[in-house]
Design an enzyme around this catalytic site. Structure first.
Site, PDB file in Angstrom:
ATOM      1  N   GLY A  48     -13.101  60.390  -4.635  1.00  0.00           N
ATOM      2  CA  GLY A  48     -11.738  60.384  -4.106  1.00  0.00           C
ATOM      3  C   GLY A  48     -11.600  60.628  -2.619  1.00  0.00           C
ATOM      4  O   GLY A  48     -10.598  60.244  -2.012  1.00  0.00           O
ATOM      5  N   ASP A 107     -10.457  65.222  -1.715  1.00  0.00           N
ATOM      6  CA  ASP A 107      -9.182  64.514  -1.681  1.00  0.00           C
ATOM      7  C   ASP A 107      -8.002  65.436  -1.965  1.00  0.00           C
ATOM      8  O   ASP A 107      -7.012  65.437  -1.250  1.00  0.00           O
ATOM      9  CB  ASP A 107      -9.202  63.328  -2.667  1.00  0.00           C
ATOM     10  N   ASP A 110      -6.253  70.925  -6.781  1.00  0.00           N
ATOM     11  CA  ASP A 110      -5.341  70.967  -7.930  1.00  0.00           C
ATOM     12  C   ASP A 110      -5.555  72.275  -8.679  1.00  0.00           C
ATOM     13  O   ASP A 110      -4.878  73.271  -8.418  1.00  0.00           O
ATOM     14  CB  ASP A 110      -5.615  69.720  -8.782  1.00  0.00           C
ATOM     15  N   LYS A 138      -1.735  70.550  -4.098  1.00  0.00           N
ATOM     16  CA  LYS A 138      -0.563  70.526  -4.978  1.00  0.00           C
ATOM     17  C   LYS A 138       0.109  71.886  -4.973  1.00  0.00           C
ATOM     18  O   LYS A 138      -0.558  72.914  -4.983  1.00  0.00           O
ATOM     19  CB  LYS A 138      -0.982  70.177  -6.405  1.00  0.00           C
ATOM     20  N   PHE A 159       1.062  63.827 -10.438  1.00  0.00           N
ATOM     21  CA  PHE A 159      -0.168  63.034 -10.396  1.00  0.00           C
ATOM     22  C   PHE A 159       0.010  61.897  -9.394  1.00  0.00           C
ATOM     23  O   PHE A 159       0.935  61.100  -9.499  1.00  0.00           O
ATOM     24  CB  PHE A 159      -0.500  62.480 -11.779  1.00  0.00           C
ATOM     25  N   VAL A 160      -0.873  61.835  -8.393  1.00  0.00           N
ATOM     26  CA  VAL A 160      -0.730  60.835  -7.328  1.00  0.00           C
ATOM     27  C   VAL A 160      -1.953  59.903  -7.254  1.00  0.00           C
ATOM     28  O   VAL A 160      -3.045  60.261  -7.711  1.00  0.00           O
ATOM     29  CB  VAL A 160      -0.528  61.507  -5.942  1.00  0.00           C
TER      30      VAL A 160
HETATM   31  P1  5GP Z   1      -9.336  70.447  -9.195  1.00  0.00           P
HETATM   32  O1  5GP Z   1     -10.802  70.612  -9.537  1.00  0.00           O
HETATM   33  O2  5GP Z   1      -8.870  71.219  -8.010  1.00  0.00           O
HETATM   34  O3  5GP Z   1      -8.466  70.631 -10.415  1.00  0.00           O
HETATM   35  O4  5GP Z   1      -9.098  68.934  -8.911  1.00  0.00           O
HETATM   36  C1  5GP Z   1      -9.752  68.278  -7.972  1.00  0.00           C
HETATM   37  C2  5GP Z   1     -10.077  66.875  -8.408  1.00  0.00           C
HETATM   38  O5  5GP Z   1      -9.259  66.395  -9.477  1.00  0.00           O
HETATM   39  C3  5GP Z   1      -9.773  65.988  -7.250  1.00  0.00           C
HETATM   40  O6  5GP Z   1     -10.910  65.876  -6.420  1.00  0.00           O
HETATM   41  C4  5GP Z   1      -9.383  64.696  -7.897  1.00  0.00           C
HETATM   42  O7  5GP Z   1     -10.535  63.916  -8.136  1.00  0.00           O
HETATM   43  C5  5GP Z   1      -8.769  65.103  -9.201  1.00  0.00           C
HETATM   44  N1  5GP Z   1      -7.279  65.168  -9.080  1.00  0.00           N
HETATM   45  C6  5GP Z   1      -6.518  66.284  -9.053  1.00  0.00           C
HETATM   46  N2  5GP Z   1      -5.194  65.965  -8.953  1.00  0.00           N
HETATM   47  C7  5GP Z   1      -5.152  64.615  -8.887  1.00  0.00           C
HETATM   48  C8  5GP Z   1      -4.061  63.681  -8.752  1.00  0.00           C
HETATM   49  O8  5GP Z   1      -2.873  64.001  -8.659  1.00  0.00           O
HETATM   50  N3  5GP Z   1      -4.400  62.371  -8.722  1.00  0.00           N
HETATM   51  C9  5GP Z   1      -5.698  61.941  -8.841  1.00  0.00           C
HETATM   52  N4  5GP Z   1      -5.887  60.623  -8.799  1.00  0.00           N
HETATM   53  N5  5GP Z   1      -6.734  62.791  -8.957  1.00  0.00           N
HETATM   54  C10 5GP Z   1      -6.468  64.118  -8.990  1.00  0.00           C
HETATM   55 MG    MG Z   2     -12.495  64.466  -6.875  1.00  0.00          MG
END
Ligand code: 5GP
Ligand code: MG
Length: 191
Positions: A48, A107, A110, A138, A159-160
């Protein structure tokens, strides 16, 4: 592709302006800390971050090595994290990072699981420092609680896609960051 979008959240021109100022800020900080320009290792998290990284590194006039790391957390058509897992076959970071100042680039922040895992992995390799940088954060408690060094944009908890971010590996090439129409996600069989 455009017909699947509900709305644009961050436009390409807003992105371009912000990337430039973020690049200046990171450059100033790295230089001010006396990190020199010889010992910086950039770690992009695949997949991403690819577009964010390609734009931002051209605003960092510093000598640096780049080693990618591969982490999966949103497999296929899911729109919620399944927990972060390192993919060793897609990871090129050297086992020994002693003396290196590391800048991780992802990217989106979350749940924080990805950056937590990556930081742990990198700190075990003995670097001089580890900083983190994300394109998006987020506005949800888990993300806000994570101590990230650089953020390009805070966005609502939605979700984007676009600018590197995918849904089922599509939409990464959208130049803007957008929200998909709900029926697109349902048709895709989100689980
Ligand atoms: P985390 O581990 O912080 O939950 O999420 C990080 C990863 O989840 C990001 O690098 C991305 O790949 C994916 N992700 C989290 N939120 C989104 C979103 O809104 N859209 C997309 N396409 N990927 C997300
Ligand atoms: Mg990722």
């Amino acid at each position: 592709m455009q017909e699947d979008l509900q709305r644009i959240l961050v436009s390409r021109s807003e992105i371009a302006t912000r990337i430039e100022s973020l690049g200046q800020q990171i450059t100033r900080d790295l230089e001010a800390d006396g990190l020199g320009s010889d010992e910086i290792t950039l770690v992009p998290i695949l997949t991403g971050s690819i577009i964010f990284v390609s734009d931002l590194i051209r605003c960092l006039p510093l000598r640096m090595q780049i080693h990618v790391m591969s982490v999966t957390s949103y497999p296929g058509t899911s729109t919620t994290s399944r927990g972060a897992k390192l993919d060793p076959t897609g990871t090129q970071v050297p086992g020994d990072l002693s003396g290196r100042h590391v800048l991780v680039m992802d990217d989106i922040l979350d749940s924080g699981n990805t950056l937590r895992l990556v930081k742990q992995e990198l700190e075990a390799r003995g670097p001089a420092s580890v900083r983190t940088c994300v394109m998006l954060r987020k506005q949800r408690p888990e993300a806000m609680a994570f101590d990230v060094d650089y953020i390009a944009f805070d966005i609502p908890d939605e979700f984007v896609v676009g600018y590197g971010l995918d849904y089922d590996d599509y939409y990464r090439n959208l130049p803007d960051i957008a929200v998909l129409k709900p029926d697109v996600i349902q048709q895709g069989g989100a689980d």
